[in-house]
Write a protein that holds these residues in place. Structure first.
Motif, mmCIF file in Angstrom:
data_model
loop_
_atom_site.group_PDB
_atom_site.id
_atom_site.type_symbol
_atom_site.label_atom_id
_atom_site.label_comp_id
_atom_site.label_asym_id
_atom_site.label_seq_id
_atom_site.Cartn_x
_atom_site.Cartn_y
_atom_site.Cartn_z
ATOM 1 N N GLY B 224 0.728 -1.209 -0.050
ATOM 2 C CA GLY B 224 -0.134 0.050 -0.031
ATOM 3 C C GLY B 224 0.987 1.285 0.089
ATOM 4 N N LEU B 225 2.078 1.182 -0.582
ATOM 5 C CA LEU B 225 2.936 2.281 -0.392
ATOM 6 C C LEU B 225 3.243 2.694 -2.001
ATOM 7 N N SER B 226 3.623 3.946 -2.184
ATOM 8 C CA SER B 226 3.995 4.717 -3.209
ATOM 9 C C SER B 226 5.137 5.641 -3.338
ATOM 10 N N PHE B 227 6.191 5.256 -3.951
ATOM 11 C CA PHE B 227 7.094 6.423 -3.926
ATOM 12 C C PHE B 227 7.485 7.051 -5.322
ATOM 13 N N PRO B 228 7.354 8.322 -5.492
ATOM 14 C CA PRO B 228 7.634 8.933 -6.767
ATOM 15 C C PRO B 228 8.758 8.382 -7.354
ATOM 16 N N ALA B 229 10.068 8.305 -6.649
ATOM 17 C CA ALA B 229 11.207 7.920 -7.090
ATOM 18 C C ALA B 229 11.291 6.470 -8.083
ATOM 19 N N VAL B 234 10.799 3.081 -12.846
ATOM 20 C CA VAL B 234 9.913 2.336 -13.757
ATOM 21 C C VAL B 234 9.988 2.760 -15.107
ATOM 22 N N GLY B 235 9.672 4.151 -15.325
ATOM 23 C CA GLY B 235 9.630 4.711 -16.617
ATOM 24 C C GLY B 235 10.901 4.504 -17.590
ATOM 25 N N CYS B 236 12.016 4.770 -16.680
ATOM 26 C CA CYS B 236 13.257 4.371 -17.137
ATOM 27 C C CYS B 236 13.521 2.900 -17.725
ATOM 28 N N PHE B 237 13.048 2.148 -17.133
ATOM 29 C CA PHE B 237 13.128 0.625 -17.316
ATOM 30 C C PHE B 237 12.293 0.243 -18.539
ATOM 31 N N LEU B 238 11.062 0.862 -18.490
ATOM 32 C CA LEU B 238 10.062 1.006 -19.835
ATOM 33 C C LEU B 238 10.894 1.381 -21.009
ATOM 34 N N GLU B 239 11.375 2.556 -20.775
ATOM 35 C CA GLU B 239 11.934 3.320 -22.075
ATOM 36 C C GLU B 239 13.105 2.668 -22.359
ATOM 37 N N HIS B 240 14.024 1.862 -21.599
ATOM 38 C CA HIS B 240 15.126 1.115 -22.014
ATOM 39 C C HIS B 240 14.804 -0.070 -22.378
ATOM 40 N N ARG B 241 13.721 -0.674 -22.179
ATOM 41 C CA ARG B 241 12.995 -1.769 -22.791
ATOM 42 C C ARG B 241 13.858 -2.983 -21.773
ATOM 43 N N GLN B 348 18.573 5.183 -13.055
ATOM 44 C CA GLN B 348 18.776 5.492 -11.673
ATOM 45 C C GLN B 348 17.605 6.225 -11.141
ATOM 46 N N PHE B 349 17.572 6.160 -9.736
ATOM 47 C CA PHE B 349 16.321 6.777 -9.159
ATOM 48 C C PHE B 349 16.189 8.018 -9.684
ATOM 49 N N ASP B 350 17.172 8.903 -9.872
ATOM 50 C CA ASP B 350 16.821 10.630 -9.983
ATOM 51 C C ASP B 350 17.735 10.568 -11.466
ATOM 52 N N SER B 357 26.157 9.834 -8.513
ATOM 53 C CA SER B 357 25.441 10.170 -7.073
ATOM 54 C C SER B 357 24.716 9.150 -6.578
ATOM 55 N N GLY B 358 24.416 9.245 -5.415
ATOM 56 C CA GLY B 358 23.564 8.031 -4.642
ATOM 57 C C GLY B 358 24.445 7.154 -4.427
ATOM 58 N N GLY B 359 25.758 6.889 -4.530
ATOM 59 C CA GLY B 359 26.432 5.555 -4.564
ATOM 60 C C GLY B 359 26.616 5.015 -3.185
#
Lengths: 162, 360
Positions: B224-229, B234-241, B348-350, B357-359
Motif C-alpha cells: 500500500g505504499l508509493s514512492f515517486p522515485a 520504472v519509466g526508465c526501465f520501460l523506456e530502455h526496454r 537510476q532513481f533520479d 551520485s547516490g552511490g
C-alpha cells in the motif's frame, strides 16, 4: 492392490474435480515438457494412470511424473525439460502416494487466493481412464502441501528399486 | 570439492593470508602479481558484448573465491547425497533423511558463508538507501524501505524442520525470497546452492537480488505504499526496454518483469560496490573473472539444450547481463571497459543526477 481398485481410489477421492482448475493465478504453468507431453499422449492408450506435478522455483522448472502400467509405476523427474532421474517401483508402494496426491489436489483447490502475482506456480495433473483432472496453485499460498508432496515423490524416486 | 576460498575475503581478512592465496593462484594460473597489475592491463576487446564475455566460460577461472556451477550440476550432486543416505538407511523416514542431508550440506562453513554475505548485503543496501539524496527519498521513505530490508529473516537449517513447509527446497539450487500470507518475509537457501566452492561474488549478487525483492516496486505497491522515485525508475526501465512490453502485461501482475528487473538492478549496484572494495586485493584478471562470475548463473544454457530459463517474469539473460549488468558504469570500470556510457543510458532513481551520485 488390484489395478481396478487403484483407479477407483483415485476417482472416489476426487469426484468433483475432474477437468477443473481452481487457480486464478497470473502466471502460466511451465510448459517445459512439450516433448514429454507429446510422448505421454502417444502412449496414453497403453497407460493406466498418469500423475504429473509441474512446478516452478524462481527461474527453474521441474516435473515429477508417475506413470503406471500394470503392476509397475515409472517415476521420472525433469529439471528444465531434461530428464534427471528415472526409476520403477512396485505399484503397491505408489498407491499411498497417489492417495495423498489426490487428497492434496482437493487442498490446493481450497487454498487462500491473493492478488499478488504468483512467482512460483504449480500444476498437478491426474489422468485416470483417459479422464484428466488438474489443479493449479501458488507455492507460497498452499501452506507447504505441494512441497511435502514433492518430497514424498522424490523419496520414492531415491529409494532402492523393488 | 575445493576449500572454500571465500573465507579469505571476509572483511577481517589478514592481508598476509590473502596475499599467500593469491600467490598460490599466480603460480597455478600464471597470473601476474597482486600489486603490479592495473585494471587497464586486462582491458578486454569485447566491452560491447558483455553477455558473450560473461557466458563464455573460461578454461581457467581466475576468480580466487570460487567458481559457478550450473543448477543442474549442483542438483545432481545434491540428489546423489540424498540417494546415498536413503539407500544406506532404508528404514529411515523422510524426516530422518532430511536431517542427515542437512548435516552433510548445511555445514557450519557453508552457513557462515551465507550469513556473512547476507549481512554484508543488508548493510550495503541500507547504506545505499541512506546515501540517496533527499530529492529521491525523504527521510520517512528511507525509513520504510530500510525497515523492509531489516525485516527479511535469513532461514538456514539445521534443523531440517526449519523448511518443514518446504522440504523439497533442501535439494534445490534456488535462493528464495518469500512473503507469507501473514506478511512475514524470509530468505531461504536450497541445499544444492551450497555445494561446490561457489564464487563469493555470485553469492553476493544472488542474495542482493533476493533482498532487492523486499523493496521492489510490486512489494511496495502490495504494502500500500508509493514512492515517486520508483515511478521515475520504472519509466526508465520501460523506456530502455528492460521490461518486456507485452500486450498481456499487467504491472505487478501477469506477464510482468518489473520486480525481477528491479531486483537485478539493485543487485548490480550492491555487487559493483562490493567488487570495488576488493579492487586492491585482486589483480586485473581476477577482478574481471570475479565480476563475470557474479552473474554467470544468469546465462542461457548451452545451445541445443532444452534448458530454457524462464523469461516470463525474468528478463531474458541478454537483457539481464548485457543491459542491466553490463551497462552499469561501475561494473564497466571493473571489467576494464572504459567505453563511455552516457549518464542517461543507465537507469537510476533520479535521472537528473550524475551517475556517481547516490552511490554506496
Amino acid at each position: 492392490m488390484s489395478n481396478t481398485r487403484l483407479i477407483k481410489i483415485a476417482i472416489l477421492l476426487a469426484p468433483a474435480v475432474l477437468l477443473s482448475c481452481s487457480s486464478s493465478k497470473t502466471r502460466s504453468i511451465p510448459q517445459d515438457g512439450d516433448q514429454q507431453e507429446s510422448s505421454s499422449n502417444s502412449s496414453q492408450s497403453n497407460q493406466e494412470s498418469l500423475l504429473e506435478i509441474d512446478y516452478s522455483l524462481d527461474r527453474d522448472r521441474y516435473r515429477l511424473s508417475f506413470k503406471t502400467f500394470g503392476n509397475r509405476t515409472t517415476i521420472e523427474s525433469y529439471h528444465d525439460g531434461k530428464l534427471v532421474e528415472k526409476t520403477e517401483i512396485d505399484r503397491e508402494r505408489f498407491s499411498p502416494f497417489l492417495k495423498k496426491a489426490v487428497q492434496s489436489m482437493d487442498t490446493f483447490r481450497g487454498e487462500l487466493k491473493t492478488h499478488a502475482p504468483c512467482l512460483n506456480p504449480f500444476l498437478v495433473k491426474l489422468r485416470v481412464d483417459g479422464k484428466l483432472e488438474q489443479v493449479s496453485g501458488c507455492r507460497s499460498n498452499d501452506a507447504g502441501y505441494l512441497s511435502k508432496l514433492i518430497r514424498e515423490g522424490e523419496f520414492l524416486l531415491y529409494s532402492k528399486r523393488d | 570439492m575445493g576449500v572454500a576460498l571465500w573465507a579469505n575475503f571476509k572483511p577481517a581478512v589478514e592481508q598476509s593470508e590473502l596475499k599467500a592465496h593469491l600467490e598460490t593462484n599466480e603460480k597455478n594460473h600464471n597470473s601476474r602479481g597482486l600489486a603490479e597489475v592495473s585494471l587497464n592491463s586486462a582491458i578486454h576487446p569485447g566491452c560491447q558484448r558483455i553477455y558473450e564475455r560473461v557466458c563464455k566460460k573460461p578454461i581457467i577461472d581466475l576468480d580466487p573465491t570460487g567458481t559457478v556451477h550450473s543448477d543442474d550440476e549442483s542438483e545432481k550432486e545434491a540428489h546423489e547425497i540424498y540417494r546415498e543416505i536413503v539407500r544406506k538407511n532404508p528404514d529411515w523416514t523422510p524426516d530422518q533423511v532430511d536431517e542427515a542431508f542437512v548435516s552433510r550440506v548445511f555445514t557450519p562453513e557453508n552457513r557462515a558463508k551465507i550469513h556473512s554475505a547476507f549481512y554484508l548485503v543488508k548493510r550495503k543496501l541500507n547504506h545505499w538507501i541512506d546515501q540517496q539524496p533527499d530529492t529521491v527519498f525523504n527521510s520517512q521513505e528511507k525509513s520504510v524501505i530500510k525497515s523492509r530490508i531489516r525485516k527479511v529473516e535469513l532461514q538456514l537449517p539445521p534443523p531440517a524442520r526449519l523448511y518443514q513447509d518446504e522440504p523439497d527446497l533442501l535439494t534445490k539450487s534456488e535462493l528464495l525470497y518469500e512473503r507469507k500470507v501473514t506478511g512475514e518475509t524470509s530468505l531461504r537457501v536450497g541445499g544444492a546452492y551450497l555445494l561446490f566452492a561457489k564464487s563469493w561474488f555470485n553469492v553476493v549478487f544472488s542474495l542482493a537480488h533476493e533482498l532487492g525483492h523486499a523493496i521492489d516496486p510490486c512489494e511496495i505497491r502490495s504494502a500500500g505504499l508509493s514512492f515517486p522515485a520508483y515511478d521515475r525508475l520504472v519509466g526508465c526501465f520501460l523506456e530502455h526496454r528492460l521490461i518486456a512490453m507485452r500486450k498481456t502485461r499487467s504491472e505487478c501482475g501477469g506477464n510482468d518483469q518489473l520486480s525481477e528487473t528491479f531486483a537485478d538492478w539493485v543487485a548490480v549496484q550492491i555487487t559493483a560496490e562490493i567488487l570495488a572494495n576488493y579492487s586492491t586485493r585482486l589483480n586485473g584478471k581476477q577482478m574481471i573473472h570475479a565480476a563475470q562470475n557474479s552473474v554467470r548463473d544468469l546465462c542461457e544454457s548451452e545451445p541445443g539444450s532444452e534448458d530454457r530459463p524462464d523469461i516470463e517474469f525474468h528478463p531474458s539473460p541478454q537483457i539481464r547481463i548485457e543491459e542491466i549488468f553490463g551497462k552499469n558504469p561501475k561494473i564497466r570500470k571493473l571489467l576494464g571497459c572504459e567505453t563511455p556510457i552516457q549518464p542517461q543510458s543507465y537507469c537510476q532513481f533520479d535521472p537528473t543526477l550524475p551517475l556517481s551520485s547516490g552511490g554506496i
